[in-house]
Design a protein around this motif. Structure first.
Motif, PDB file in Angstrom:
ATOM      1  N   ARG A   1     -19.715  29.986 -44.194  1.00 43.26           N
ATOM      2  CA  ARG A   1     -19.668  30.049 -42.739  1.00 43.26           C
ATOM      3  C   ARG A   1     -18.232  30.283 -42.295  1.00 43.26           C
ATOM      4  O   ARG A   1     -17.290  29.915 -42.988  1.00 43.26           O
ATOM      5  CB  ARG A   1     -20.239  28.786 -42.105  1.00 43.26           C
ATOM      6  N   GLU A   2     -18.086  30.936 -41.146  1.00 44.79           N
ATOM      7  CA  GLU A   2     -16.760  31.256 -40.616  1.00 44.79           C
ATOM      8  C   GLU A   2     -16.703  30.893 -39.136  1.00 44.79           C
ATOM      9  O   GLU A   2     -17.625  31.206 -38.380  1.00 44.79           O
ATOM     10  CB  GLU A   2     -16.471  32.747 -40.793  1.00 44.79           C
ATOM     11  N   CYS A   3     -15.625  30.244 -38.729  1.00 47.42           N
ATOM     12  CA  CYS A   3     -15.441  29.867 -37.334  1.00 47.42           C
ATOM     13  C   CYS A   3     -15.102  31.117 -36.526  1.00 47.42           C
ATOM     14  O   CYS A   3     -14.197  31.867 -36.885  1.00 47.42           O
ATOM     15  CB  CYS A   3     -14.330  28.828 -37.200  1.00 47.42           C
ATOM     16  N   GLU A   4     -15.833  31.324 -35.438  1.00 51.30           N
ATOM     17  CA  GLU A   4     -15.594  32.489 -34.589  1.00 51.30           C
ATOM     18  C   GLU A   4     -14.355  32.323 -33.719  1.00 51.30           C
ATOM     19  O   GLU A   4     -13.882  33.276 -33.132  1.00 51.30           O
ATOM     20  CB  GLU A   4     -16.823  32.759 -33.725  1.00 51.30           C
ATOM     21  N   ARG A   5     -13.811  31.114 -33.647  1.00 45.37           N
ATOM     22  CA  ARG A   5     -12.626  30.873 -32.816  1.00 45.37           C
ATOM     23  C   ARG A   5     -11.330  30.992 -33.610  1.00 45.37           C
ATOM     24  O   ARG A   5     -10.408  31.655 -33.191  1.00 45.37           O
ATOM     25  CB  ARG A   5     -12.693  29.491 -32.183  1.00 45.37           C
ATOM     26  N   CYS A   6     -11.242  30.310 -34.763  1.00 48.64           N
ATOM     27  CA  CYS A   6      -9.959  30.260 -35.484  1.00 48.64           C
ATOM     28  C   CYS A   6      -9.988  30.971 -36.846  1.00 48.64           C
ATOM     29  O   CYS A   6      -8.965  31.102 -37.488  1.00 48.64           O
ATOM     30  CB  CYS A   6      -9.505  28.810 -35.675  1.00 48.64           C
ATOM     31  N   GLY A   7     -11.161  31.411 -37.287  1.00 49.90           N
ATOM     32  CA  GLY A   7     -11.255  32.144 -38.541  1.00 49.90           C
ATOM     33  C   GLY A   7     -11.394  31.281 -39.789  1.00 49.90           C
ATOM     34  O   GLY A   7     -11.445  31.803 -40.900  1.00 49.90           O
ATOM     35  N   ARG A   8     -11.489  29.958 -39.643  1.00 48.56           N
ATOM     36  CA  ARG A   8     -11.655  29.072 -40.803  1.00 48.56           C
ATOM     37  C   ARG A   8     -12.927  29.446 -41.553  1.00 48.56           C
ATOM     38  O   ARG A   8     -13.989  29.643 -40.959  1.00 48.56           O
ATOM     39  CB  ARG A   8     -11.748  27.626 -40.330  1.00 48.56           C
ATOM     40  N   VAL A   9     -12.821  29.567 -42.879  1.00 48.16           N
ATOM     41  CA  VAL A   9     -13.963  29.895 -43.721  1.00 48.16           C
ATOM     42  C   VAL A   9     -14.256  28.704 -44.620  1.00 48.16           C
ATOM     43  O   VAL A   9     -13.352  28.135 -45.224  1.00 48.16           O
ATOM     44  CB  VAL A   9     -13.688  31.151 -44.584  1.00 48.16           C
ATOM     45  N   GLU A  10     -15.531  28.325 -44.684  1.00 49.09           N
ATOM     46  CA  GLU A  10     -15.965  27.252 -45.562  1.00 49.09           C
ATOM     47  C   GLU A  10     -17.119  27.736 -46.422  1.00 49.09           C
ATOM     48  O   GLU A  10     -17.884  28.607 -46.019  1.00 49.09           O
ATOM     49  CB  GLU A  10     -16.414  26.026 -44.748  1.00 49.09           C
ATOM     50  N   ARG A  11     -17.205  27.184 -47.626  1.00 48.13           N
ATOM     51  CA  ARG A  11     -18.306  27.480 -48.549  1.00 48.13           C
ATOM     52  C   ARG A  11     -18.993  26.184 -48.919  1.00 48.13           C
ATOM     53  O   ARG A  11     -18.360  25.137 -49.006  1.00 48.13           O
ATOM     54  CB  ARG A  11     -17.794  28.170 -49.802  1.00 48.13           C
ATOM     55  N   TRP A  12     -20.301  26.268 -49.156  1.00 54.98           N
ATOM     56  CA  TRP A  12     -21.068  25.105 -49.564  1.00 54.98           C
ATOM     57  C   TRP A  12     -20.758  24.779 -51.017  1.00 54.98           C
ATOM     58  O   TRP A  12     -20.823  25.644 -51.890  1.00 54.98           O
ATOM     59  CB  TRP A  12     -22.558  25.337 -49.383  1.00 54.98           C
ATOM     60  N   ASN A  13     -20.391  23.529 -51.293  1.00 48.76           N
ATOM     61  CA  ASN A  13     -20.074  23.073 -52.636  1.00 48.76           C
ATOM     62  C   ASN A  13     -21.226  22.200 -53.126  1.00 48.76           C
ATOM     63  O   ASN A  13     -21.424  21.099 -52.622  1.00 48.76           O
ATOM     64  CB  ASN A  13     -18.761  22.284 -52.611  1.00 48.76           C
ATOM     65  N   GLU A  14     -22.006  22.715 -54.077  1.00 42.38           N
ATOM     66  CA  GLU A  14     -23.165  21.985 -54.605  1.00 42.38           C
ATOM     67  C   GLU A  14     -22.765  20.656 -55.234  1.00 42.38           C
ATOM     68  O   GLU A  14     -23.446  19.650 -55.058  1.00 42.38           O
ATOM     69  CB  GLU A  14     -23.915  22.841 -55.631  1.00 42.38           C
ATOM     70  N   ALA A  15     -21.666  20.646 -55.992  1.00 39.30           N
ATOM     71  CA  ALA A  15     -21.239  19.428 -56.685  1.00 39.30           C
ATOM     72  C   ALA A  15     -20.884  18.321 -55.697  1.00 39.30           C
ATOM     73  O   ALA A  15     -21.194  17.152 -55.914  1.00 39.30           O
ATOM     74  CB  ALA A  15     -20.052  19.721 -57.595  1.00 39.30           C
TER      75      ALA A  15
ATOM     76  N   GLY B   1      -6.920  27.067 -43.909  1.00 41.82           N
ATOM     77  CA  GLY B   1      -7.629  25.992 -43.237  1.00 41.82           C
ATOM     78  C   GLY B   1      -8.008  26.240 -41.797  1.00 41.82           C
ATOM     79  O   GLY B   1      -8.740  25.468 -41.218  1.00 41.82           O
ATOM     80  N   GLY B   2      -7.511  27.328 -41.201  1.00 42.42           N
ATOM     81  CA  GLY B   2      -7.790  27.558 -39.789  1.00 42.42           C
ATOM     82  C   GLY B   2      -7.034  26.553 -38.935  1.00 42.42           C
ATOM     83  O   GLY B   2      -6.071  25.928 -39.370  1.00 42.42           O
ATOM     84  N   ASP B   3      -7.476  26.359 -37.729  1.00 47.88           N
ATOM     85  CA  ASP B   3      -6.833  25.444 -36.788  1.00 47.88           C
ATOM     86  C   ASP B   3      -7.503  24.069 -36.897  1.00 47.88           C
ATOM     87  O   ASP B   3      -8.686  23.925 -36.590  1.00 47.88           O
ATOM     88  CB  ASP B   3      -6.975  25.992 -35.372  1.00 47.88           C
ATOM     89  N   VAL B   4      -6.761  23.051 -37.318  1.00 46.41           N
ATOM     90  CA  VAL B   4      -7.347  21.720 -37.507  1.00 46.41           C
ATOM     91  C   VAL B   4      -7.805  21.104 -36.186  1.00 46.41           C
ATOM     92  O   VAL B   4      -8.623  20.187 -36.190  1.00 46.41           O
ATOM     93  CB  VAL B   4      -6.375  20.754 -38.227  1.00 46.41           C
ATOM     94  N   PHE B   5      -7.316  21.588 -35.052  1.00 44.96           N
ATOM     95  CA  PHE B   5      -7.709  21.053 -33.753  1.00 44.96           C
ATOM     96  C   PHE B   5      -8.843  21.851 -33.100  1.00 44.96           C
ATOM     97  O   PHE B   5      -9.256  21.541 -31.990  1.00 44.96           O
ATOM     98  CB  PHE B   5      -6.494  21.001 -32.822  1.00 44.96           C
ATOM     99  N   CYS B   6      -9.316  22.865 -33.789  1.00 44.41           N
ATOM    100  CA  CYS B   6     -10.394  23.706 -33.260  1.00 44.41           C
ATOM    101  C   CYS B   6     -11.728  22.952 -33.325  1.00 44.41           C
ATOM    102  O   CYS B   6     -12.024  22.266 -34.300  1.00 44.41           O
ATOM    103  CB  CYS B   6     -10.488  24.990 -34.092  1.00 44.41           C
TER     104      CYS B   6
ATOM    105  N   HIS C   1     -14.935  23.887 -34.093  1.00 45.63           N
ATOM    106  CA  HIS C   1     -15.404  25.111 -34.742  1.00 45.63           C
ATOM    107  C   HIS C   1     -16.727  25.628 -34.182  1.00 45.63           C
ATOM    108  O   HIS C   1     -17.667  24.873 -33.975  1.00 45.63           O
ATOM    109  CB  HIS C   1     -15.522  24.886 -36.243  1.00 45.63           C
ATOM    110  N   GLU C   2     -16.741  26.913 -33.938  1.00 48.16           N
ATOM    111  CA  GLU C   2     -17.919  27.651 -33.498  1.00 48.16           C
ATOM    112  C   GLU C   2     -18.338  28.505 -34.688  1.00 48.16           C
ATOM    113  O   GLU C   2     -17.785  29.575 -34.932  1.00 48.16           O
ATOM    114  CB  GLU C   2     -17.570  28.534 -32.291  1.00 48.16           C
TER     115      GLU C   2
END
Length: 58
Positions: free
Chosen positions: A11-25, A35-40, A42-43
């Motif tokens: 998933r990617e935040c439409e506001r700050c560009g932060r990208v995250e991936r699902w970690n199964e473990a 990390g994008g904007d820590v104060f965002c 996230h959308e």
């Protein structure tokens, strides 16, 4: 074939560009790259275009 529910694996935040991936473990989302904007507040780009169902019931 029974219906399978799936979740997005990225998933990617439409506001700050932060990208995250699902970690199964970890069974959680983890930051992928910058990390994008820590104060965002996230959308995430998960919307009506994502289809959570695979297969059909007979």
């Amino acid at each position: 074939m029974p219906v399978q529910i799936r979740r997005p694996d990225r998933r990617e935040c439409e506001r700050c560009g932060r990208v995250e991936r699902w970690n199964e473990a970890a069974d959680a989302w983890r930051v992928d790259g910058g990390g994008g904007d820590v104060f965002c507040i996230h959308e995430w780009d998960i919307n009506g275009a994502f289809l959570p169902f695979e297969g059909t019931e007979d």
